[in-house]
Design a protein around this motif. Structure first.
Motif, PDB file in Angstrom:
ATOM      1  N   ASP A   2      -0.781   5.109  -9.722  1.00 38.85           N
ATOM      2  CA  ASP A   2       0.206   4.042  -9.750  1.00 38.85           C
ATOM      3  C   ASP A   2      -0.198   2.902  -8.826  1.00 38.85           C
ATOM      4  OD1 ASP A   2       1.734   5.440 -11.527  1.00 38.85           O
ATOM      5  OD2 ASP A   2       3.094   6.263 -10.002  1.00 38.85           O
ATOM      6  N   ILE A   3       0.089   1.680  -9.266  1.00 43.39           N
ATOM      7  CA  ILE A   3      -0.129   0.514  -8.418  1.00 43.39           C
ATOM      8  C   ILE A   3       0.972   0.458  -7.376  1.00 43.39           C
ATOM      9  CG2 ILE A   3      -0.113  -2.017  -8.368  1.00 43.39           C
ATOM     10  CD1 ILE A   3      -1.334  -1.976 -11.149  1.00 43.39           C
ATOM     11  N   ILE A   4       0.580   0.235  -6.126  1.00 46.91           N
ATOM     12  CA  ILE A   4       1.556   0.014  -5.059  1.00 46.91           C
ATOM     13  C   ILE A   4       1.630  -1.489  -4.830  1.00 46.91           C
ATOM     14  CG2 ILE A   4       2.167   0.509  -2.665  1.00 46.91           C
ATOM     15  CD1 ILE A   4       0.390   2.991  -2.840  1.00 46.91           C
ATOM     16  N   PRO A   5       2.637  -2.156  -5.402  1.00 44.44           N
ATOM     17  CA  PRO A   5       2.646  -3.621  -5.348  1.00 44.44           C
ATOM     18  C   PRO A   5       3.162  -4.180  -4.015  1.00 44.44           C
ATOM     19  CG  PRO A   5       4.525  -2.827  -6.606  1.00 44.44           C
ATOM     20  CD  PRO A   5       3.752  -1.611  -6.184  1.00 44.44           C
ATOM     21  N   LYS A 117       6.806  -5.815   0.638  1.00 41.02           N
ATOM     22  CA  LYS A 117       6.682  -4.604  -0.166  1.00 41.02           C
ATOM     23  C   LYS A 117       7.736  -4.590  -1.273  1.00 41.02           C
ATOM     24  CE  LYS A 117       6.890   0.432   0.362  1.00 41.02           C
ATOM     25  NZ  LYS A 117       7.162   1.533   1.325  1.00 41.02           N
ATOM     26  N   ALA A 118       7.323  -4.201  -2.483  1.00 42.64           N
ATOM     27  CA  ALA A 118       8.275  -4.098  -3.585  1.00 42.64           C
ATOM     28  C   ALA A 118       9.285  -2.990  -3.302  1.00 42.64           C
ATOM     29  CB  ALA A 118       7.546  -3.813  -4.893  1.00 42.64           C
ATOM     30  N   ASN A 119      10.564  -3.256  -3.589  1.00 44.29           N
ATOM     31  CA  ASN A 119      11.579  -2.242  -3.311  1.00 44.29           C
ATOM     32  C   ASN A 119      11.626  -1.167  -4.395  1.00 44.29           C
ATOM     33  OD1 ASN A 119      12.730  -3.920  -5.313  1.00 44.29           O
ATOM     34  ND2 ASN A 119      14.802  -3.402  -4.643  1.00 44.29           N
ATOM     35  N   LEU A 120      10.972  -1.430  -5.543  1.00 43.30           N
ATOM     36  CA  LEU A 120      10.880  -0.448  -6.621  1.00 43.30           C
ATOM     37  C   LEU A 120       9.460  -0.444  -7.178  1.00 43.30           C
ATOM     38  CD1 LEU A 120      14.155  -1.323  -8.577  1.00 43.30           C
ATOM     39  CD2 LEU A 120      13.803   0.683  -7.143  1.00 43.30           C
ATOM     40  N   SER A 121       9.076   0.645  -7.815  1.00 50.13           N
ATOM     41  CA  SER A 121       7.771   0.689  -8.463  1.00 50.13           C
ATOM     42  C   SER A 121       7.802  -0.197  -9.705  1.00 50.13           C
ATOM     43  CB  SER A 121       7.426   2.127  -8.863  1.00 50.13           C
ATOM     44  OG  SER A 121       8.261   2.554  -9.932  1.00 50.13           O
ATOM     45  N   LEU A 122       6.633  -0.591 -10.185  1.00 53.48           N
ATOM     46  CA  LEU A 122       6.575  -1.452 -11.365  1.00 53.48           C
ATOM     47  C   LEU A 122       7.035  -0.723 -12.619  1.00 53.48           C
ATOM     48  CD1 LEU A 122       3.227  -3.390 -10.764  1.00 53.48           C
ATOM     49  CD2 LEU A 122       5.572  -4.078 -10.244  1.00 53.48           C
ATOM     50  N   LYS A 123       6.974   0.598 -12.598  1.00 57.28           N
ATOM     51  CA  LYS A 123       7.491   1.368 -13.735  1.00 57.28           C
ATOM     52  C   LYS A 123       9.008   1.253 -13.824  1.00 57.28           C
ATOM     53  CE  LYS A 123       3.846   4.866 -14.127  1.00 57.28           C
ATOM     54  NZ  LYS A 123       3.530   6.326 -14.052  1.00 57.28           N
ATOM     55  N   SER A 154      -3.201  -0.530  -1.984  1.00 57.05           N
ATOM     56  CA  SER A 154      -4.306   0.393  -1.678  1.00 57.05           C
ATOM     57  C   SER A 154      -5.663  -0.281  -1.870  1.00 57.05           C
ATOM     58  CB  SER A 154      -4.216   1.638  -2.559  1.00 57.05           C
ATOM     59  OG  SER A 154      -3.021   2.346  -2.301  1.00 57.05           O
ATOM     60  N   LYS A 155      -5.825  -0.998  -2.988  1.00 54.14           N
ATOM     61  CA  LYS A 155      -7.097  -1.665  -3.259  1.00 54.14           C
ATOM     62  C   LYS A 155      -7.353  -2.797  -2.266  1.00 54.14           C
ATOM     63  CE  LYS A 155      -7.486  -0.685  -8.207  1.00 54.14           C
ATOM     64  NZ  LYS A 155      -7.587  -1.282  -9.560  1.00 54.14           N
TER      65      LYS A 155
END
Length: 209
Positions: A2-5, A117-123, A154-155
């Motif tokens: 998963d991308i951590i945005p 930091k995004a408060n929710l995942s992109l999913k 992460s990237k």
């Protein structure tokens, strides 16, 4: 995976666009941070044993003469000449000076990349906060005239570490209603004696309040 945005809102200045072209990110020094409370620390004197005061001063003398026995003799001679009260005031004064000089040096050497930091995942949500917060756009993106970059956290960290051959220390910002971080004189004295880097750790921690 998963991308951590994470996001960086920018005002759209020429150097922001230049960073996009060159695929770089900007780390600010502490003086450039826009919140006057960022990195703010209170120094507090507290009771420290005479033994620890002597040990700290011995370590400082030892740095100058590289002779531990001579350093201990110099400390004992100074203690006898000054007496307990004046010796204690002397140590407190110099520990305070040592800390504030160290803090200035620390702030010059440390640089900060602030990300949201995004408060929710992109999913869960393709348009999570802070992207959906108009106040953030108004404040950090030049009144809605700027832009926002989304990074895979992460990237991004791996890339910065690899290209620059460094190790980043990343922490989430904590918003507190109580007093700002306090570093006590005992922490600085213990650091001088044992070289445990506790003062540096506390300073870095304070950058995240």
């Amino acid at each position: 995976m998963d991308i951590i945005p994470v996001y960086k809102l920018m005002s759209g200045e020429n150097y922001h666009v230049d960073g996009l072209r060159k695929n770089t990110v900007w780390f600010s020094n502490v003086e450039q941070l826009n919140d006057p409370y960022e990195g703010r620390i209170y120094f507090e004197q507290e009771e420290v044993s005479i033994a620890n005061m002597k040990s700290a001063l011995t370590q400082i003398f030892y740095l100058n003469n590289n002779d531990l026995k001579k350093s201990r003799r110099e400390v004992e001679d100074r203690f006898k000449k000054m007496g307990k009260t004046i010796f204690t005031k002397h140590i407190h004064k110099n520990v305070s000076r040592h800390f504030h000089e160290f803090l200035k040096t620390h702030h010059k050497e440390r640089h900060v990349l602030s990300l949201s930091k995004a408060n929710l995942s992109l999913k869960e949500n393709l348009f999570p906060e802070p992207l959906s917060l108009m106040m953030m756009w108004a404040h950090y993106a030049n009144g809605f005239r700027g832009f926002c970059i989304e990074y895979d956290y992460s990237k991004l960290i791996k890339s910065i570490n690899k290209i620059n051959d460094i190790r980043l220390d990343a922490r989430e910002v904590e918003y507190v209603k109580s007093n700002l971080p306090i570093i006590k004189s005992s922490t600085v004295i213990d650091d001088i004696i044992y070289k445990n880097n506790k003062t540096s750790k506390e300073i870095i921690k304070a950058l995240c309040y």
